[in-house]
Design a protein around this motif. Structure first.
Motif, PDB file in Angstrom:
ATOM      1  N   LEU A  22      34.426  31.658  46.653  1.00 42.24           N
ATOM      2  CA  LEU A  22      34.832  33.213  47.473  1.00 42.24           C
ATOM      3  C   LEU A  22      36.052  33.611  45.857  1.00 42.24           C
ATOM      4  O   LEU A  22      37.306  33.088  46.577  1.00 42.24           O
ATOM      5  N   LEU A  23      35.076  34.172  45.055  1.00 43.29           N
ATOM      6  CA  LEU A  23      36.516  34.623  44.378  1.00 43.29           C
ATOM      7  C   LEU A  23      36.750  36.239  44.765  1.00 43.29           C
ATOM      8  O   LEU A  23      36.071  37.554  45.457  1.00 43.29           O
ATOM      9  N   LEU A  24      38.107  36.323  44.609  1.00 44.37           N
ATOM     10  CA  LEU A  24      39.133  37.568  45.292  1.00 44.37           C
ATOM     11  C   LEU A  24      39.710  38.447  44.841  1.00 44.37           C
ATOM     12  O   LEU A  24      40.090  37.709  43.461  1.00 44.37           O
ATOM     13  N   SER A  25      39.831  39.708  44.292  1.00 41.72           N
ATOM     14  CA  SER A  25      40.326  40.462  44.345  1.00 41.72           C
ATOM     15  C   SER A  25      42.136  40.549  44.581  1.00 41.72           C
ATOM     16  O   SER A  25      42.172  39.478  44.940  1.00 41.72           O
TER      17      SER A  25
ATOM     18  N   ILE B 237      37.206  32.624  35.969  1.00 42.89           N
ATOM     19  CA  ILE B 237      37.745  33.744  35.232  1.00 42.89           C
ATOM     20  C   ILE B 237      36.225  34.343  34.378  1.00 42.89           C
ATOM     21  O   ILE B 237      36.545  35.822  34.519  1.00 42.89           O
ATOM     22  N   SER B 238      35.316  34.025  34.695  1.00 41.77           N
ATOM     23  CA  SER B 238      34.607  34.891  34.535  1.00 41.77           C
ATOM     24  C   SER B 238      34.438  36.238  35.783  1.00 41.77           C
ATOM     25  O   SER B 238      34.191  37.476  34.809  1.00 41.77           O
ATOM     26  N   TYR B 239      34.712  36.278  36.416  1.00 45.25           N
ATOM     27  CA  TYR B 239      35.267  37.268  37.131  1.00 45.25           C
ATOM     28  C   TYR B 239      36.053  38.084  37.446  1.00 45.25           C
ATOM     29  O   TYR B 239      36.263  39.328  38.045  1.00 45.25           O
ATOM     30  N   SER B 240      37.202  37.448  36.672  1.00 39.97           N
ATOM     31  CA  SER B 240      38.576  38.121  36.439  1.00 39.97           C
ATOM     32  C   SER B 240      39.081  38.249  38.358  1.00 39.97           C
ATOM     33  O   SER B 240      39.485  39.082  38.613  1.00 39.97           O
ATOM     34  N   ALA B 241      38.696  37.323  38.935  1.00 40.08           N
ATOM     35  CA  ALA B 241      38.966  37.014  40.043  1.00 40.08           C
ATOM     36  C   ALA B 241      40.974  36.696  39.662  1.00 40.08           C
ATOM     37  O   ALA B 241      41.613  35.520  39.102  1.00 40.08           O
TER      38      ALA B 241
END
Length: 229
Positions: free
Chosen positions: A133-136, A167-171
């Motif tokens: 789960l990629l989080l802000s 990294i690709s989602y700037s998480a």
């Protein structure tokens, strides 16, 4: 008889045919099976497309279709590789759209939130699926990324695969999630060792691993709650 089979969809009332129904009432009015039937386009000599769509949902459920690979899906009678690729691409587009809607992004406030988010998708998988789960910075879920799919009782995860997605989602942070097909979410020693390795790699990149949640059959174990992280 052959001609009858070929015309089975055409013999339906126009309002009941998926394409006509979508044009008349909008996509929201269609059932999951009807939407799948549109993506499939055709059935087989013995199975009309609407029945084929219903069989797919009965076999995999919608959550299962979101995680199955095209080669595996194409093993289903009536689903060739072209149809399998079309289905997977369509489902992935829908998932990405949902992930990128800011107002609809879930917020993870606890391990229970993370477990509830992925439980429907992972609890019945027959292979280990390792997901992140990629989080802000505010713990909104930016994306759910499947990092690897393993065997009955093991998945192989390398830090570069996980953090490439982050990294690709700037998480800003990640929560690790994987399922145990046995239904028992008790962590193995390999689970613990892998988690520590990924935590260390995340610290170096300043993309922090906040938790690792193992999904069983209707239950979960959180490394954060257990004090492992």
């Amino acid at each position: 008889m052959t001609m009858d089979k070929q015309l089975m969809m055409k013999e339906l009332p126009a309002a009941e045919r998926p394409r006509e129904k979508l044009l008349a009432k909008g996509a929201q009015a269609l059932s999951n099976a009807e939407l799948l039937a549109i993506l499939l386009r055709t059935g087989t000599k013995n199975i009309p497309v609407n029945r084929l769509a219903e069989q797919l949902l009965a076999k995999y459920e919608l959550a299962g279709l979101a995680s199955i690979s095209p080669p595996e899906l194409s093993k289903t009678t009536g689903i060739g590789l072209v149809k399998a690729v079309t289905l997977v691409a369509g489902i992935e587009l829908g998932r990405r759209l949902n992930q990128r809607e800011p107002g609809q992004r879930p917020i993870i406030r606890s391990p229970q939130d993370a477990a509830d988010l992925v439980m429907p998708e992972l609890r019945y998988q027959t292979k280990e699926h390792f997901m992140a789960l990629l989080l802000s910075t505010k713990n909104h879920v930016i994306a759910r990324a499947i990092i690897s799919v393993g065997s009955l009782n093991a998945s192989i995860v390398h830090p570069r695969e996980l953090f490439r997605e982050a990294i690709s989602y700037s998480a800003a942070a990640v929560i690790l999630v994987h399922n145990h097909p046995s239904g028992d979410p008790t962590p193995s020693q390999e689970d613990i060792s892998l988690t520590k390795q990924l935590v260390e790699a995340g610290n170096l990149l300043a993309i922090f691993v906040l938790d690792h949640v193992i999904i069983g059959d209707g239950k979960y174990v959180s490394f954060k709650e257990k004090g492992i992280i």
